[in-house]
Design a protein around this motif. Structure first.
Motif, short mmCIF file in Angstrom:
data_model
loop_
_atom_site.label_atom_id
_atom_site.label_comp_id
_atom_site.label_asym_id
_atom_site.label_seq_id
_atom_site.Cartn_x
_atom_site.Cartn_y
_atom_site.Cartn_z
N GLU A 103 0.83 -1.21 0.00
CA GLU A 103 0.00 0.00 0.00
C GLU A 103 0.87 1.26 0.00
O GLU A 103 0.58 2.23 -0.71
CB GLU A 103 -0.92 0.00 1.22
N THR A 104 1.92 1.24 0.78
CA THR A 104 2.82 2.39 0.85
C THR A 104 3.54 2.59 -0.48
O THR A 104 3.67 3.72 -0.98
CB THR A 104 3.85 2.20 1.98
N ALA A 107 1.11 3.94 -3.10
CA ALA A 107 0.77 5.34 -2.85
C ALA A 107 1.89 6.26 -3.32
O ALA A 107 1.65 7.32 -3.93
CB ALA A 107 0.50 5.56 -1.36
N SER A 108 3.14 5.87 -3.07
CA SER A 108 4.28 6.69 -3.51
C SER A 108 4.36 6.73 -5.03
O SER A 108 4.60 7.79 -5.62
CB SER A 108 5.58 6.14 -2.92
N THR A 110 1.95 6.29 -7.15
CA THR A 110 0.81 7.08 -7.64
C THR A 110 1.11 8.58 -7.53
O THR A 110 0.78 9.36 -8.44
CB THR A 110 -0.46 6.74 -6.84
N GLU A 111 1.74 8.98 -6.44
CA GLU A 111 2.07 10.39 -6.25
C GLU A 111 3.12 10.85 -7.27
O GLU A 111 3.06 11.98 -7.77
CB GLU A 111 2.56 10.64 -4.82
#
Length: 232
Positions: A103-104, A107-108, A110-111
Motif C-alpha cells: 500500500e505504501t 501510494a508513492s 501514484t504520487e
C-alpha cells in the motif's frame, strides 16, 4: 492514455517540438556498469527515427525506493521540465529489511505519476525485467512480484503508460534459462547484454527503429528470440 507512445513522439517531431526525456528510477536506471545502457539504445533509436529533436537525461540512483524518488523528484526530475519521463522503481521497496508495504509503495508511485501529470509530462511506468527468483530470498521474491503487479495497477488507475518488461522476460527465464542467465549479473541487475535487450523493447514501445550496428547484432538476435517465444 489514448495517444500511443509512438504517436506522441512522431507528432512532436513532425511539429518541430523539442522533447525532453528523463529516466527516473533506481539502480535499473542508473548507469552502473561500463557499456551501453537501455536508455542509450532508446536515444540511438530515437535519433535514427526522428532526428536530434530531443534531450535525454538520466537521473537514476541505485538503492532508491519510490518514497526516496519522491524526496528528490523536484531536483532530479521536475526541475528539467520533462515532456516524457520513465519511472522504474520497486525492487528496493520489495526488500524485506525495508519493511515497505504494498500500500505504501503504490501510494508513492501514484504520487510520482500525479506530479508528472500536473506539469503536463507523459509518465511511462516500467515493470522490471524478470528477477532470478530461484536465487533470491523467497519473501523478497514474493514482494517483488507483488510490487510489479502494483505497477500495472497504478498505470491502469492513473492513465500512465506501461511498458511491461516482466511479462515478456518471465517467458524468457522460464523457457530459455541459460539465455536469461547470460543477461544478468545478479538476481535483480542486468549486464550490458541485458540492458541492450531491454532497450530494444523500450524502443519498440515507441515505434522507434534501432539502427544496424555490429555491436547490436547479438542483442537483436536475442530480441528476435524473445519475440518468438512470446508469440507462442
Amino acid at each position: 492514455m489514448s495517444t500511443s507512445l509512438s504517436t506522441f513522439l512522431a507528432e512532436r517531431a513532425k511539429a518541430g517540438q523539442h522533447t525532453r526525456v528523463v529516466a527516473f528510477g533506481s539502480s535499473n536506471t542508473e548507469r552502473r556498469l561500463a557499456g551501453m545502457h537501455w536508455f542509450d539504445l532508446f536515444e540511438l533509436a530515437y535519433k535514427a527515427t526522428h532526428g536530434r529533436v530531443f534531450t535525454c537525461i538520466n537521473t537514476g540512483r541505485g538503492g532508491d525506493t519510490a518514497q526516496q524518488l519522491l524526496e528528490r523528484m523536484e531536483r532530479d526530475c521536475l526541475a528539467y521540465q520533462p515532456d516524457l519521463a520513465f519511472v522504474t522503481v520497486g525492487g528496493n521497496d520489495a526488500n524485506p529489511p525495508r519493511n515497505i508495504s504494498g500500500e505504501t509503495y503504490a501510494a508513492s508511485l501514484t504520487e510520482i505519476v500525479r506530479r508528472l501529470q500536473a506539469i503536463g509530462c507523459v509518465p511511462v511506468l516500467q515493470t522490471y525485467y524478470a528477477d532470478d527468483r530461484a536465487n533470491m530470498d523467497p519473501v523478497f521474491a514474493a514482494n517483488f512480484v507483488r510490487n510489479m503487479e502494483l505497477v500495472r495497477t497504478v498505470a491502469c488507475q492513473t492513465g500512465a503508460h506501461l511498458i511491461d518488461h516482466l511479462k515478456r522476460w518471465e517467458v524468457l527465464r522460464e523457457r530459455c534459462y541459460s539465455v536469461y542467465r547470460g543477461l544478468i549479473v545478479d538476481p535483480l541487475h542486468l549486464n550490458e547484454a541485458g540492458n541492450l535487450l531491454l532497450g530494444f523493447d523500450v524502443a519498440g514501445a515507441f515505434g522507434l527503429q534501432v539502427p544496424e550496428h555490429p555491436h547490436l547484432r547479438e542483442a537483436r538476435a536475442t530480441h528476435a528470440l524473445l519475440n518468438t517465444l512470446c508469440a507462442k
